[in-house]
Write a protein that holds these residues in place. Structure first.
Motif, short mmCIF file in Angstrom:
data_model
loop_
_atom_site.label_atom_id
_atom_site.label_comp_id
_atom_site.label_asym_id
_atom_site.label_seq_id
_atom_site.Cartn_x
_atom_site.Cartn_y
_atom_site.Cartn_z
N VAL A 1 11.34 -3.04 7.95
CA VAL A 1 10.77 -2.79 9.27
C VAL A 1 9.32 -3.28 9.26
N THR A 2 8.92 -3.95 10.32
CA THR A 2 7.61 -4.59 10.35
C THR A 2 6.59 -3.86 11.21
N LYS A 3 7.04 -3.01 12.15
CA LYS A 3 6.11 -2.30 13.03
C LYS A 3 6.55 -0.87 13.26
N GLN A 4 6.89 -0.18 12.18
CA GLN A 4 7.37 1.19 12.27
C GLN A 4 6.22 2.13 12.62
N THR A 5 6.39 2.97 13.65
CA THR A 5 5.35 3.92 14.04
C THR A 5 5.81 5.37 13.95
N THR A 6 7.09 5.59 13.74
CA THR A 6 7.62 6.95 13.64
C THR A 6 8.11 7.21 12.21
N GLN A 7 8.35 8.47 11.92
CA GLN A 7 8.81 8.83 10.58
C GLN A 7 10.22 8.32 10.34
N ILE A 8 10.47 7.80 9.16
CA ILE A 8 11.79 7.28 8.80
C ILE A 8 12.66 8.42 8.30
N SER A 9 13.89 8.49 8.76
CA SER A 9 14.78 9.59 8.40
C SER A 9 15.09 9.58 6.91
#
Length: 323
Positions: A256-264
């Motif tokens: 992921v290149t622009k993740q802004t939320t927490q990853i499950s």
């Protein structure tokens, strides 16, 4: 694209038993199909249109019907299911009752829509086994302003009738006597579609080998898949189900290149933040490995060039660009 094909969660499904009764109603006459094809081609004017970009690509042909008619197989299809795969991507399941219709994992379809003058071009994301068993194919279409994509997202309903024709030179279709190969699949965005078809086909080959002790012997499969964030990583559950079913054969690296939320927690072991790197791909180079790349043109150009620079045979590098 127990049943050997992996199913897309949430899709509404046609009854398999309905295929025989649907076949007659789905068959368009040859003259109607020919008119639909020629009219759509003539009205397709934009440089970015699928028909212009793929004008030199061979379509699947059947028996010659008459002099002057190309005998390309255009088959009627009916929409039997739809689901949202991401905020911008909608998947369709189509019933194609025509027994002359077939495809190889990785190929796309010309997508003819009654009343829409422009022809769509959408990769098949299901396995050929699903077509063989249930006469179904699956597509996933990203929202754009192109008329076929707009129709899929805004107008298409269950039982909508369309026509499809198979084309494309990007596919994986090993024969039982072929040498065993490893696969490295490199996907960006909706470029996952044909690679998912190849991944599912590889899983079918693994099941066949395990059940019958015969058929093509495939090596290992590694999927590298990049998207903006986890919500745009399509078919996550389908991919991880295959990784868990064949832990010694199938692996994936999701970027992921622009993740802004927490990853499950479920996804975290498979997620890398940042782009797919040249080193990751280089670590998988061998004489027994085939590389399939599909994504934005800059990504496709970069990895195909890097592989060539590391002396991977051009015959072992397959790529397709979706603009």
């Amino acid at each position: 694209m127990a049943c050997a094909a992996v199913m897309i969660p949430g899709l509404l499904r046609c009854s398999v038993g309905a295929i025989r009764t649907e076949a007659a109603s789905l068959r368009l006459t040859l003259s109607t199909l020919r008119h639909l094809t020629l009219t759509s081609i003539m009205k397709s004017k934009r440089k970015t249109d699928h028909m212009e970009r793929t004008a030199s690509v061979v379509r699947r042909e059947g028996l010659a019907l008459s002099p002057g008619w190309s005998a390309e197989i255009v088959s009627a299809a009916k929409v039997c299911g739809a689901a949202s795969e991401s905020p911008s991507v909608k998947s369709l399941r189509l019933l194609v009752a025509d027994r002359d219709f077939s495809f190889k994992a990785g190929q796309w379809v010309d997508f003819f829509i009654p009343g829409v003058s422009v022809v769509g071009g959408f990769s098949i994301c299901s396995s050929p086994r699903l077509l063989e068993q249930e006469r179904m194919i699956e597509l996933a279409v990203k929202y754009t302003n192109h008329p076929p994509a707009l129709w899929v997202h805004n107008t298409c309903t269950l039982d909508s009738e369309v026509a499809v024709r198979v084309g494309g030179e990007f596919f994986f279709d090993p024969q039982p006597v072929d040498a065993s190969r490893n696969l490295v699949l490199i996907a960006g965005g909706v470029g996952i579609n044909p690679l998912l078809s190849i991944l599912r086909h590889a899983a079918d080959l693994l099941r066949e080998r395990a059940n019958k002790r015969s058929g093509y012997e495939i090596g290992t499969i590694k999927l590298f898949y990049s998207a903006k964030n986890t919500s745009e990583l399509l078919f996550k559950k389908n991919i991880l189900d295959l990784v868990n079913e064949f832990p010694e054969k199938i692996a994936c690296s999701l970027h992921v290149t622009k993740q802004t939320t927490q990853i499950s927690a479920e996804l975290k072991p498979y997620i890398t933040e940042g782009r797919i790197t040249e080193k990751e791909i280089r670590d998988h180079i061998s004489k027994e490995t085939l590389f399939y790349i599909c994504g934005p043109p800059p990504m496709t150009d970069f990895f195909s060039k890097q592989l060539e620079n590391h002396h991977v045979s051009k015959e072992h590098i397959c790529f397709e660009k979706w603009w």
